[in-house]
Design an enzyme around this catalytic site. Structure first.
Site, PDB file in Angstrom:
ATOM      1  N   SER A  24       0.846  -1.172   0.005  1.00 29.80           N
ATOM      2  CA  SER A  24       0.014   0.220  -0.008  1.00 29.80           C
ATOM      3  C   SER A  24       0.842   1.373  -0.049  1.00 29.80           C
ATOM      4  CB  SER A  24      -0.835   0.006   1.151  1.00 29.80           C
ATOM      5  OG  SER A  24      -1.307   1.295   1.672  1.00 29.80           O
TER       6      SER A  24
ATOM      7  N   HIS B  73      -1.169  -1.254  -4.261  1.00 31.91           N
ATOM      8  CA  HIS B  73      -2.496  -0.950  -3.634  1.00 31.91           C
ATOM      9  C   HIS B  73      -2.383   0.520  -3.231  1.00 31.91           C
ATOM     10  CE1 HIS B  73      -6.024  -2.092  -0.986  1.00 31.91           C
ATOM     11  NE2 HIS B  73      -5.544  -1.203  -0.512  1.00 31.91           N
TER      12      HIS B  73
ATOM     13  N   ASP C 235      -4.434   3.635  -1.785  1.00 27.68           N
ATOM     14  CA  ASP C 235      -5.597   4.021  -0.809  1.00 27.68           C
ATOM     15  C   ASP C 235      -6.140   5.494  -1.119  1.00 27.68           C
ATOM     16  OD1 ASP C 235      -3.713   1.879   1.614  1.00 27.68           O
ATOM     17  OD2 ASP C 235      -5.731   1.549   0.813  1.00 27.68           O
TER      18      ASP C 235
ATOM     19  N   MET D  65      -8.665   8.182  -0.022  1.00 31.79           N
ATOM     20  CA  MET D  65      -9.465   8.469   1.247  1.00 31.79           C
ATOM     21  C   MET D  65     -10.105   9.986   1.063  1.00 31.79           C
ATOM     22  SD  MET D  65      -6.902   7.070   4.263  1.00 31.79           S
ATOM     23  CE  MET D  65      -6.557   5.387   4.338  1.00 31.79           C
TER      24      MET D  65
ATOM     25  N   HIS E 298      -8.418   1.204  -3.955  1.00 35.99           N
ATOM     26  CA  HIS E 298      -9.123   0.929  -2.883  1.00 35.99           C
ATOM     27  C   HIS E 298      -9.934   2.316  -2.448  1.00 35.99           C
ATOM     28  CE1 HIS E 298      -9.136  -0.103   1.826  1.00 35.99           C
ATOM     29  NE2 HIS E 298     -10.521  -0.084   1.173  1.00 35.99           N
TER      30      HIS E 298
ATOM     31  N   MET F  28     -11.814   4.514  -0.150  1.00 37.48           N
ATOM     32  CA  MET F  28     -12.498   4.821   1.153  1.00 37.48           C
ATOM     33  C   MET F  28     -13.309   6.212   0.880  1.00 37.48           C
ATOM     34  SD  MET F  28      -9.417   3.198   3.060  1.00 37.48           S
ATOM     35  CE  MET F  28      -8.365   3.395   1.913  1.00 37.48           C
TER      36      MET F  28
ATOM     37  N   MET G 279     -11.136  -5.752   5.494  1.00 39.82           N
ATOM     38  CA  MET G 279     -10.517  -4.923   6.399  1.00 39.82           C
ATOM     39  C   MET G 279     -10.217  -5.723   7.641  1.00 39.82           C
ATOM     40  SD  MET G 279     -10.034  -2.401   4.343  1.00 39.82           S
ATOM     41  CE  MET G 279      -9.210  -1.414   5.592  1.00 39.82           C
TER      42      MET G 279
ATOM     43  N   GLY H 128      -8.356   4.057   7.348  1.00 37.92           N
ATOM     44  CA  GLY H 128      -8.097   5.450   7.414  1.00 37.92           C
ATOM     45  C   GLY H 128      -6.376   5.814   7.646  1.00 37.92           C
ATOM     46  N   PHE H 129      -5.775   4.538   8.122  1.00 36.76           N
ATOM     47  CA  PHE H 129      -4.495   4.927   8.801  1.00 36.76           C
ATOM     48  C   PHE H 129      -3.690   3.528   8.400  1.00 36.76           C
ATOM     49  CE2 PHE H 129      -5.386   9.076  10.406  1.00 36.76           C
ATOM     50  CZ  PHE H 129      -6.575   8.779  10.823  1.00 36.76           C
ATOM     51  N   GLY H 130      -2.385   3.949   7.969  1.00 35.24           N
ATOM     52  CA  GLY H 130      -1.335   2.677   8.231  1.00 35.24           C
ATOM     53  C   GLY H 130      -0.706   2.503   9.506  1.00 35.24           C
ATOM     54  N   GLY H 131      -0.329   1.401   9.569  1.00 36.09           N
ATOM     55  CA  GLY H 131       0.673   0.887  10.932  1.00 36.09           C
ATOM     56  C   GLY H 131      -0.141   0.565  11.984  1.00 36.09           C
TER      57      GLY H 131
ATOM     58  N   ASP I 209      -6.564  -6.642   4.081  1.00 37.42           N
ATOM     59  CA  ASP I 209      -5.878  -5.499   4.092  1.00 37.42           C
ATOM     60  C   ASP I 209      -5.970  -4.640   5.533  1.00 37.42           C
ATOM     61  OD1 ASP I 209      -7.139  -2.319   2.534  1.00 37.42           O
ATOM     62  OD2 ASP I 209      -5.076  -2.720   3.413  1.00 37.42           O
ATOM     63  N   GLY I 210      -4.640  -4.502   5.985  1.00 39.11           N
ATOM     64  CA  GLY I 210      -4.383  -4.076   7.382  1.00 39.11           C
ATOM     65  C   GLY I 210      -3.670  -4.686   8.227  1.00 39.11           C
ATOM     66  N   GLY I 211      -2.590  -4.332   8.753  1.00 36.48           N
ATOM     67  CA  GLY I 211      -1.931  -4.963   9.831  1.00 36.48           C
ATOM     68  C   GLY I 211      -1.274  -6.189   9.439  1.00 36.48           C
TER      69      GLY I 211
ATOM     70  N   GLY J  57       1.140  -2.183   4.093  1.00 37.55           N
ATOM     71  CA  GLY J  57       2.067  -0.991   3.853  1.00 37.55           C
ATOM     72  C   GLY J  57       3.253  -0.637   4.736  1.00 37.55           C
TER      73      GLY J  57
END
Ligand code: DX5
Ligand code: ZN
Length: 226
Positions: free
Chosen positions: A12, A37, A39, A41, A70, A72, A141, A146-149, A176-178, A198
Site C-alpha cells: 500500500s 495498492h 488507498d 481517502m 481502494h 475509502m 479489512m 483510515g491509517f497505516g501502521g 488489508d491492514g496490519g 503498507g
C-alpha cells in the site's frame, strides 16, 4: 488480468514517500510486489484524506502491473469514471459507503475495471452474499480504515466463511491492514490470496535504498506460504 489463487503481495503506497510516488511504485515492483495498492481517502468516509484520480493518473505510467485502487470514499459513483480513466485495473468500493452497492459494482464493471467490494471489521461476510456474481475481489479489512501502521484485527473466521461462500468462483480474497510475517500465515491459511501491506513493506527502506522493500516482501510471502 488472468485469475489464479496464488499468494500476491500488494504494497500500500499509503506508507510510501508522498514526495516520490512514481519512484516508489517502480521500486516496489522491482523489489517483487505483485500489485500496487492505492488507498484513496476522502476525509468523510474515513477520518483522513490522501489523494484522488489525478494522483492515480500520475503514477499509472510508473506501474507495470496491477493498480489496485481502494476507494475509502462516499459517495463512490460520481468518481468511478475518473478512476477508470486514471488507469485503475481494480476499483474497490466499501459496502458501507452507501445504500446502493449493487449499482456501484455494476457501474465499476461498466467502465471496464475489475470490481472489488470491501468489508470493514464490523461488517459480516453475509453482506456480500447477493454480490458474488458482481465482484472479482472481496477486500476484508483487518483494521478500521483510515491509517497505516495499525494493529491487526483478527478476521480469520470471516475469511473462512467468505472462502466457502465463494467456492470456485474467480474471486480474490484480499486482506488489508496490519499484514506482516506474523499475521500473513493466519489469513493465508484461512483462504486469503492477496495480502496488502503498507508499513510492513516500506519500513527500513527508501527509494534510494529499496533493498529492504524486497526483503520485507519476501518475508511476508514466505510466511504466507507456511
Ligand atoms: C487502511 C488502508 C490499508 C493500509 C495498510 O485504511 O486501507 O491499505 O494502508 O497499511 P498497514 O499495512 O500499515 O496496516
Ligand atoms: Zn487499503
Amino acid at each position: 488480468m488472468s485469475f489464479d489463487r496464488s499468494i500476491k503481495i500488494a504494497p500500500s503506497i499509503l506508507s510510501a514517500d508522498f514526495a516520490n510516488f512514481g519512484a516508489e511504485c517502480a521500486a516496489i515492483e522491482a523489489q517483487g510486489a505483485d500489485w500496487v495498492h492505492v488507498d484513496v481517502m476522502d476525509g468523510h468516509f474515513v477520518p483522513n484524506i490522501t489523494f484522488g484520480p489525478a494522483m492515480c493518473a500520475a503514477i499509472r505510467p510508473h506501474i507495470k502491473g496491477v493498480m489496485d485502487v481502494h476507494l475509502m470514499i462516499s459517495p463512490v459513483d460520481p468518481f468511478i469514471d475518473a478512476f477508470a480513466q486514471a488507469g485503475a485495473d481494480i476499483i474497490t468500493a466499501h459496502v458501507e459507503a452507501g445504500p446502493h452497492i449493487h449499482r456501484t459494482l455494476q457501474a465499476i464493471r461498466a467502465v471496464g475495471a475489475k470490481a472489488g467490494v470491501a468489508l470493514n471489521p464490523g461488517t459480516p461476510a453475509g453482506a456480500v452474499e447477493e454480490l458474488l456474481d458482481m465482484v472479482d475481489l472481496v477486500c476484508v479489512m483487518t483494521v478500521n480504515p483510515g491509517f497505516g501502521g495499525q494493529k491487526f484485527i483478527d478476521m480469520t473466521g470471516k475469511v473462512r466463511t467468505l472462502r466457502s461462500m465463494i467456492g470456485d468462483r474467480p474471486i480474490h480474497i484480499e486482506i488489508d491492514g496490519g499484514v506482516d510475517p506474523v499475521t500473513a500465515p493466519m489469513v493465508a491459511a484461512a483462504g486469503a490470496d492477496v495480502l496488502v501491506a503498507g508499513s510492513a513493506v516500506f519500513r527500513g527502506g527508501s527509494v534510494s535504498d529499496p533493498a529492504p522493500y524486497g526483503a520485507n516482501i519476501r518475508a511476508i510471502r514466505d510466511a504466507a506460504a507456511g
